[in-house]
Design an enzyme around this catalytic site. Structure first.
Site, PDB file in Angstrom:
ATOM      1  N   SER A   1      20.249  12.266 -44.173  1.00  0.00           N
ATOM      2  CA  SER A   1      20.147  10.838 -44.497  1.00  0.00           C
ATOM      3  C   SER A   1      21.535  10.231 -44.483  1.00  0.00           C
ATOM      4  CB  SER A   1      19.500  10.647 -45.874  1.00  0.00           C
ATOM      5  OG  SER A   1      19.658   9.319 -46.319  1.00  0.00           O
TER       6      SER A   1
ATOM      7  N   ARG B   1     -15.999   4.028  -6.434  1.00  0.00           N
ATOM      8  CA  ARG B   1     -14.719   3.911  -7.139  1.00  0.00           C
ATOM      9  C   ARG B   1     -14.315   2.457  -7.263  1.00  0.00           C
ATOM     10  NH1 ARG B   1      -9.198   4.708  -5.101  1.00  0.00           N
ATOM     11  NH2 ARG B   1      -8.800   4.799  -7.333  1.00  0.00           N
TER      12      ARG B   1
ATOM     13  N   SER C   1      -6.150   3.118 -11.432  1.00  0.00           N
ATOM     14  CA  SER C   1      -4.887   3.597 -10.879  1.00  0.00           C
ATOM     15  C   SER C   1      -3.706   3.417 -11.827  1.00  0.00           C
ATOM     16  CB  SER C   1      -4.601   2.890  -9.550  1.00  0.00           C
ATOM     17  OG  SER C   1      -3.369   3.311  -9.026  1.00  0.00           O
TER      18      SER C   1
ATOM     19  N   HIS D   1      -7.803  20.481 -51.768  1.00  0.00           N
ATOM     20  CA  HIS D   1      -7.651  19.081 -52.197  1.00  0.00           C
ATOM     21  C   HIS D   1      -6.202  18.793 -52.624  1.00  0.00           C
ATOM     22  CE1 HIS D   1     -12.078  19.164 -52.353  1.00  0.00           C
ATOM     23  NE2 HIS D   1     -11.923  20.303 -52.999  1.00  0.00           N
TER      24      HIS D   1
ATOM     25  N   HIS E   1       0.865  -1.184   0.000  1.00  0.00           N
ATOM     26  CA  HIS E   1       0.000   0.000   0.000  1.00  0.00           C
ATOM     27  C   HIS E   1       0.898   1.230   0.000  1.00  0.00           C
ATOM     28  CE1 HIS E   1      -3.147   2.852   1.068  1.00  0.00           C
ATOM     29  NE2 HIS E   1      -4.055   1.894   0.950  1.00  0.00           N
TER      30      HIS E   1
END
Length: 485
Positions: A290, A330, A335, A160, A87
């Site tokens: 490149s 909840r 979590s 376009h 916890h």
């Protein structure tokens, strides 16, 4: 084999590139363990201070002990406690109590885990917005300067992705700016709409605090108000379950996803313009485009923005699904998901804005290339102007229209079938039929006469909408930004 040192050990484990490679130190800290657990301790302090002011038996000495140890966090001990207790909140309660023995009995008094967990999340979200907003304002400011500089420069418009009427380079930039101004407004609204979860107890009923204050409702309400104010919020949510509504996370990530869409569109435009050789992003002196093709100047910054923006846009799906399956007061299946998506959304937005700022500060325009493309397309666009000029000179509209139809198709065949330049105007000059307007052709083909009110729109938009929106961020614009990678 030698035992790896700390650096080698770190390289042997996955690290998120959002932090290790891209994000700012400030945003990285905002979602750090130190910020999180330091905030937990401050929230415990705020609670104790407020409870003391409302009459609970908490001493000045206990408060002072907590204040003295806000950042004195033994993370190793906390990890060991969490491994044992399974916890995280109780592990840090014990760790804080260990260095505050006198205050141990009143740390986390009456609270549930979400008192520190959810309230800390809301603080971090608020602070995250406060980091992003000046960065977004800086990008808008840089692009506004660019738009102003090129407000009058005609360029071929596209619909376009086919040649359309002319616009200006500055006007096109204003399309980008307008989207970002909407994002600025949305981020401000999302930040300002955030409330504090406050002091609500295990299922949001405040029952534990009502018991602490022996049924005094007014003191419980005042406790909620005091802690909310100490955390820097004007309001708290009036009702919660154990957590604040997970729809809040949807609102937060929605505006960030929308920002991602804006940036993706902007950087896609820049990438297309780079292919046309009209506009390029910054390219460093020693930068390699490149490994195989030395001549290339790849738009890698814009590509990075598009890549990360796609990730940012998808993250909103997490809180959408999480909010939809939160049972009653909840469930804990939110979590682990929230640990990932909330942090990644802000880190990704932070990186995108830093990169876009760098791009906007170094955009390179090639007017001669733009002019050449206009020359290729403008003759066809000018046909209506030519017809009107001929009519004014005494010609017949139908006869003129047919002449132009034939000449324009001949010119189009040269462009499409032979790969040549558009010679429509040369054909008009060579045809005696058009001799009454030969001297007017140059003025009829002036690109600036085809851009309509674009320059005026840029000036009005920047003056009346953009610059005023940036006023709250004056003094926070900063200097140019350099990208580490």
């Amino acid at each position: 084999m030698a035992t790896p040192g700390a650096e080698e050990d770190a390289l042997a484990r996955y690290r998120s590139p959002l932090v290790s490679r891209y994000a700012s130190a400030e945003m990285g800290f905002n979602f750090s363990e130190r910020k999180k657990f330091g905030t937990w301790r401050r929230l415990w302090l705020y609670l104790a201070q407020a409870e003391k002011s409302l009459g609970l038996p908490i001493t000045d000495e206990q408060i002072q002990e907590m204040e003295a140890n806000l950042d004195n966090i033994d993370f190793k001990m906390a990890a060991e406690e969490e491994k044992k207790l399974r916890h995280d909140v109780m592990a840090h309660v014990h760790t804080f109590a260990h260095c505050c023995p006198k205050a141990a009995a009143i740390i986390h008094l009456g609270a549930t885990s979400c008192y520190v967990g959810d309230n800390t999340d809301l603080i971090v979200l608020r602070d995250g917005f406060n980091l992003l907003l000046p960065k977004l304002a800086r990008v808008i400011s840089r692009l506004a300067d660019f738009a102003e500089k090129y407000a009058d420069l005609p360029t071929l418009g596209f619909t376009h992705y086919q040649p359309a009427q002319l616009t200006t380079v500055g006007k096109r930039c204003c399309l980008w700016i307008q989207d970002l101004c909407m994002d600025l407004q949305n981020l401000e609204r999302a930040r300002d709409d955030l409330r504090f979860r406050g002091v609500k107890g295990t299922t949001g009923t405040q029952a534990s605090f009502l018991q602490l204050f022996e049924g005094d409702h007014s003191k419980v309400e005042e406790l909620d108000r005091l802690v909310t104010a100490k955390a820097g919020f004007k309001r708290a949510y009036m009702v919660t379950g154990q957590t604040y509504s997970r729809k809040v996370d949807i609102e937060v990530l929605s505006v960030l996803a929308s920002l991602g869409a804006s940036v993706h569109k902007i950087c896609t435009d820049i990438r297309l313009l780079a292919n046309l050789k009209e506009i390029e992003e910054p390219f460093e002196k020693d930068q390699i485009g490149s490994s195989a093709m030395p001549y290339k100047r790849n738009p890698m910054r814009s590509e990075r923005c598009c890549s990360l923006a796609r990730h940012l846009m998808t993250l909103v799906l997490d809180p959408l699904q999480t909010a939809s399956v939160q049972w009653f007061e909840r469930t804990l299946d939110d979590s682990a998901n929230r640990r990932v998506c909330l942090a990644e959304a802000f880190l990704t937005a932070d990186i995108i804005l830093s990169t876009l700022q760098n791009i906007s500060e170094g955009l390179v325009v090639y007017p001669k290339v733009i002019e050449r493309r206009i020359r290729q397309e403008l003759p066809f666009m000018a046909t209506e102007n030519i017809i009107m000029a001929m009519v004014k000179a005494g010609g017949n509209r139908q006869d003129c229209h047919e002449k132009i139809r034939v000449l324009s198709q001949q010119a189009a065949a040269v462009v499409k079938q032979e790969g040549g330049d558009n010679d429509f105007i040369a054909r008009v000059r060579a045809d005696p039929y058009f001799s009454p307007i030969h001297k007017q052709l140059e003025s009829l083909l002036d690109p600036s006469s085809f851009t309509g009110r674009a320059p005026q729109q840029v000036a009005k938009f920047l003056k009346e909408e953009v610059r005023p929106a940036l006023v709250p961020y004056q003094g926070k614009m900063g200097g140019k930004i350099e990208l580490a990678l």
